[in-house]
Scaffold this active site. Structure first.
Site, PDB file in Angstrom:
ATOM      1  N   GLN A  93      22.533 -48.631 -36.863  1.00 28.09           N
ATOM      2  CA  GLN A  93      21.096 -48.407 -37.010  1.00 28.09           C
ATOM      3  C   GLN A  93      20.553 -49.295 -38.135  1.00 28.09           C
ATOM      4  O   GLN A  93      20.844 -49.096 -39.308  1.00 28.09           O
ATOM      5  CB  GLN A  93      20.779 -46.937 -37.314  1.00 28.09           C
ATOM      6  CG  GLN A  93      19.263 -46.701 -37.278  1.00 28.09           C
ATOM      7  CD  GLN A  93      18.862 -45.270 -37.546  1.00 28.09           C
ATOM      8  OE1 GLN A  93      19.293 -44.679 -38.543  1.00 28.09           O
ATOM      9  NE2 GLN A  93      18.029 -44.705 -36.704  1.00 28.09           N
ATOM     10  N   TYR A 166      10.209 -44.399 -42.465  1.00 29.59           N
ATOM     11  CA  TYR A 166      10.642 -45.691 -42.986  1.00 29.59           C
ATOM     12  C   TYR A 166       9.704 -46.846 -42.603  1.00 29.59           C
ATOM     13  O   TYR A 166       8.676 -46.636 -41.977  1.00 29.59           O
ATOM     14  CB  TYR A 166      12.105 -45.914 -42.595  1.00 29.59           C
ATOM     15  CG  TYR A 166      12.943 -44.744 -43.042  1.00 29.59           C
ATOM     16  CD1 TYR A 166      13.055 -44.424 -44.397  1.00 29.59           C
ATOM     17  CD2 TYR A 166      13.539 -43.886 -42.120  1.00 29.59           C
ATOM     18  CE1 TYR A 166      13.777 -43.315 -44.829  1.00 29.59           C
ATOM     19  CE2 TYR A 166      14.266 -42.768 -42.537  1.00 29.59           C
ATOM     20  CZ  TYR A 166      14.374 -42.489 -43.890  1.00 29.59           C
ATOM     21  OH  TYR A 166      15.061 -41.381 -44.320  1.00 29.59           O
ATOM     22  N   ARG A 317      22.877 -32.708 -35.776  1.00 33.43           N
ATOM     23  CA  ARG A 317      23.448 -31.576 -36.511  1.00 33.43           C
ATOM     24  C   ARG A 317      24.594 -30.860 -35.779  1.00 33.43           C
ATOM     25  O   ARG A 317      25.591 -30.494 -36.414  1.00 33.43           O
ATOM     26  CB  ARG A 317      22.332 -30.616 -36.927  1.00 33.43           C
ATOM     27  CG  ARG A 317      21.453 -31.201 -38.038  1.00 33.43           C
ATOM     28  CD  ARG A 317      20.179 -30.414 -38.260  1.00 33.43           C
ATOM     29  NE  ARG A 317      19.250 -30.566 -37.147  1.00 33.43           N
ATOM     30  CZ  ARG A 317      18.076 -29.958 -37.077  1.00 33.43           C
ATOM     31  NH1 ARG A 317      17.687 -29.174 -38.072  1.00 33.43           N
ATOM     32  NH2 ARG A 317      17.284 -30.152 -36.037  1.00 33.43           N
ATOM     33  N   CYS A 339      26.011 -24.967 -34.547  1.00 32.47           N
ATOM     34  CA  CYS A 339      25.121 -25.338 -35.654  1.00 32.47           C
ATOM     35  C   CYS A 339      23.953 -24.356 -35.708  1.00 32.47           C
ATOM     36  O   CYS A 339      23.333 -24.066 -34.687  1.00 32.47           O
ATOM     37  CB  CYS A 339      24.597 -26.758 -35.417  1.00 32.47           C
ATOM     38  SG  CYS A 339      23.203 -27.194 -36.475  1.00 32.47           S
ATOM     39  N   CYS A 342      20.458 -25.006 -40.371  1.00 36.44           N
ATOM     40  CA  CYS A 342      20.012 -24.531 -41.690  1.00 36.44           C
ATOM     41  C   CYS A 342      19.573 -25.698 -42.581  1.00 36.44           C
ATOM     42  O   CYS A 342      18.956 -25.493 -43.622  1.00 36.44           O
ATOM     43  CB  CYS A 342      21.139 -23.757 -42.372  1.00 36.44           C
ATOM     44  SG  CYS A 342      22.599 -24.780 -42.711  1.00 36.44           S
TER      45      CYS A 342
HETATM   46  C1  LIG Z   1      22.048 -34.895 -42.303  1.00 38.68           C
HETATM   47  C2  LIG Z   1      21.131 -35.697 -41.424  1.00 38.68           C
HETATM   48  C3  LIG Z   1      21.051 -37.078 -41.576  1.00 38.68           C
HETATM   49  C4  LIG Z   1      20.222 -37.833 -40.730  1.00 38.68           C
HETATM   50  N1  LIG Z   1      20.217 -39.197 -40.842  1.00 38.68           N
HETATM   51  C5  LIG Z   1      19.467 -39.931 -39.983  1.00 38.68           C
HETATM   52  C6  LIG Z   1      19.525 -41.344 -40.000  1.00 38.68           C
HETATM   53  O1  LIG Z   1      20.260 -41.962 -40.762  1.00 38.68           O
HETATM   54  N2  LIG Z   1      18.727 -42.015 -39.121  1.00 38.68           N
HETATM   55  C7  LIG Z   1      17.943 -41.370 -38.205  1.00 38.68           C
HETATM   56  O2  LIG Z   1      17.264 -42.024 -37.413  1.00 38.68           O
HETATM   57  N3  LIG Z   1      17.889 -40.037 -38.161  1.00 38.68           N
HETATM   58  C8  LIG Z   1      18.638 -39.310 -39.001  1.00 38.68           C
HETATM   59  N4  LIG Z   1      18.633 -37.946 -38.909  1.00 38.68           N
HETATM   60  C9  LIG Z   1      17.845 -37.309 -37.835  1.00 38.68           C
HETATM   61  C10 LIG Z   1      18.722 -37.056 -36.611  1.00 38.68           C
HETATM   62  O3  LIG Z   1      19.192 -38.263 -36.044  1.00 38.68           O
HETATM   63  C11 LIG Z   1      17.954 -36.282 -35.521  1.00 38.68           C
HETATM   64  O4  LIG Z   1      16.866 -37.085 -35.104  1.00 38.68           O
HETATM   65  C12 LIG Z   1      17.437 -34.919 -36.007  1.00 38.68           C
HETATM   66  O5  LIG Z   1      18.354 -34.292 -36.876  1.00 38.68           O
HETATM   67  C13 LIG Z   1      17.180 -33.967 -34.827  1.00 38.68           C
HETATM   68  O6  LIG Z   1      18.334 -33.824 -34.030  1.00 38.68           O
HETATM   69  P1  LIG Z   1      19.350 -32.559 -34.135  1.00 38.68           P
HETATM   70  O7  LIG Z   1      18.530 -31.323 -33.884  1.00 38.68           O
HETATM   71  O8  LIG Z   1      20.375 -32.798 -33.050  1.00 38.68           O
HETATM   72  O9  LIG Z   1      19.924 -32.547 -35.489  1.00 38.68           O
HETATM   73  C14 LIG Z   1      19.448 -37.179 -39.749  1.00 38.68           C
HETATM   74  C15 LIG Z   1      19.526 -35.793 -39.620  1.00 38.68           C
HETATM   75  C16 LIG Z   1      20.356 -35.055 -40.443  1.00 38.68           C
HETATM   76  C17 LIG Z   1      20.429 -33.569 -40.250  1.00 38.68           C
END
Ligand SMILES: Cc1cc2nc3c(=O)[nH]c(=O)nc-3n(C[C@H](O)[C@H](O)[C@H](O)COP(=O)(O)O)c2cc1C
Length: 366
Positions: A93, A166, A317, A339, A342
């Site tokens: 990325q 960003y 997550r 998950c 949280c």
């Molecule tokens: C700990 C953490 C780190 C993340 N780091 C990034 C990242 O580096 N780049 C990005 O585009 N999204 C990042 N995200 C967002 C996730 O890619 C995702 O879009 C968001 O958590 C929703 O998906 P989920 O419900 O499956 O967690 C991060 C999310 C979490 C929880």
């Protein structure tokens, strides 16, 4: 399953997740290899790395992954090899943090850069300044050079980060982009950086290499990007040649509910919170669409794919909690992701810890 010529073993993608496991130069460490090996062993088709800065001015914090110099390539090669040995594919990325690193740079006596300075911004009260045109072109070039390094390091694809808070989102949003030159004003001008970044990457990696984008199609703050404009942006990105779109949100509001990582996903109606956006965009584009955000129940994911609302399921997550969940689902154990959303994984990262699931850690320690 294919994205351009990249064949994946299934439709599951590990959505970009930064892990703070690089060394002080942003180079790959053994810990990072271990995190990615666990994910690849766990059955996911494609892993997208977390935030990886393409230019030193775009680094958000310490121990973040870098692809800004050739010195990063040997470590990144070790990382891609570890993932390939386990049958998965890996994309990096590429990103620039824009004004988000104001505090980090201030400590080094430097100033953060952004499309514009926003006076009286209730969401951001740190010191930063508007980028010059020359600086914009330098960053465009840095994205291209980074993609070239990615190919050299044997990544199967790159994903441009055009979502969340960003630099690319800052350019697309009318809230953070107040420029009056060719990089601001009309929606087309605010999307110009995306176009130049795409063209430069393409020029440096060739036409056969998959170039993906994660795009924020609506801001979570007031006065920001509206979906009506965000979906047109997504359509244009696909027309220009991006090979897949991951649909997320743009700038954040103040509460978690106004961000890309919502909490309290305890029932089906709280899951897949960007599904309506995906459905609309899927009808407008000819490239694969990746849905991300709150996907927890296997049957719902199946329904989303069968319904044609998205082509790929992207998870962050749930894979922090359990990197092996895809193989469990494959073996027939179709339990809901464990998950609990949280966001303590996120809080720990913000405190400088390496990525881990706080729930899992607490369980192991008790
Ligand atoms: C700990 C953490 C780190 C993340 N780091 C990034 C990242 O580096 N780049 C990005 O585009 N999204 C990042 N995200 C967002 C996730 O890619 C995702 O879009 C968001 O958590 C929703 O998906 P989920 O419900 O499956 O967690 C991060 C999310 C979490 C929880």
């Amino acid at each position: 399953m294919k994205i351009k010529n990249m064949e994946l073993r299934n439709r599951f993608i590990r959505s970009a997740t930064y892990d703070k496991s690089s060394d002080e130069k942003g180079h790959v460490t053994d810990k990072r290899i271990e995190l990615f090996a666990d994910l690849a062993d766990g059955g996911v088709g494609l892993i997208v790395t977390g935030l990886t800065y393409v230019h030193p001015s775009g680094q958000l914090a310490a121990f973040e992954s870098s692809i800004a110099t050739d010195g990063c390539i040997p470590g990144l090669k070790r990382l891609t090899a570890a993932v390939h040995d386990r049958g998965a594919k890996i994309a990096v990325q590429l990103y620039h943090t824009g004004r988000e690193n104001a505090r980090f740079l201030e400590a080094k006596g430097e100033q953060a850069i952004a499309p514009s300075f926003v006076p009286n911004d209730p969401y951001f009260i740190q010191d930063y300044r508007q980028m010059t045109e020359e600086e914009i072109w330098e960053i465009v070039e840095a994205f291209g050079d980074a993609a070239k390094r990615a190919r050299e390091a044997e990544f199967d694809a790159v994903q441009v980060h055009g979502a969340h808070v960003y630099l690319l989102s800052q350019f697309l949003s009318p809230f953070t982009n107040r420029r009056e030159d060719a990089w601001g004003g009309t929606p087309e001008n605010r999307l110009r950086l995306h176009r130049e970044v795409y063209n430069t990457i393409r020029r440096k990696v060739g036409h056969d290499y998959p170039v993906l984008i994660k795009i924020g199609v609506q801001d979570g703050c007031s006065g920001g990007l509206q979906f009506s404009e965000g979906k047109q942006a997504a359509q244009l990105l696909a027309q220009w040649g991006f090979d897949a779109l991951e649909i997320s949100q743009g700038l954040r509001g103040k509460a978690y509910e106004e961000t890309e990582f919502k909490t309290n996903i305890s029932s089906l109606d709280r899951e897949a919170y960007f599904r309506p956006w995906c459905r609309e965009i899927k009808d407008l584009v000819d490239v694969p669409v990746m849905i991300v955000g709150g996907l927890r129940t296997f049957e719902l994911m199946e329904k989303i794919i069968r319904n044609g609302d998205a082509d790929f399921i992207s998870l962050s997550r749930p894979l922090i909690r359990k990197p092996g969940i895809i193989n469990e689902w494959k073996s027939g154990n179709r339990h809901r992701a464990t998950c609990i959303s949280c966001n303590q994984c996120l809080e720990a990262l913000r405190k400088g810890e390496v990525l881990h699931c706080a729930q899992k850690k607490a369980k192991e320690e008790s």
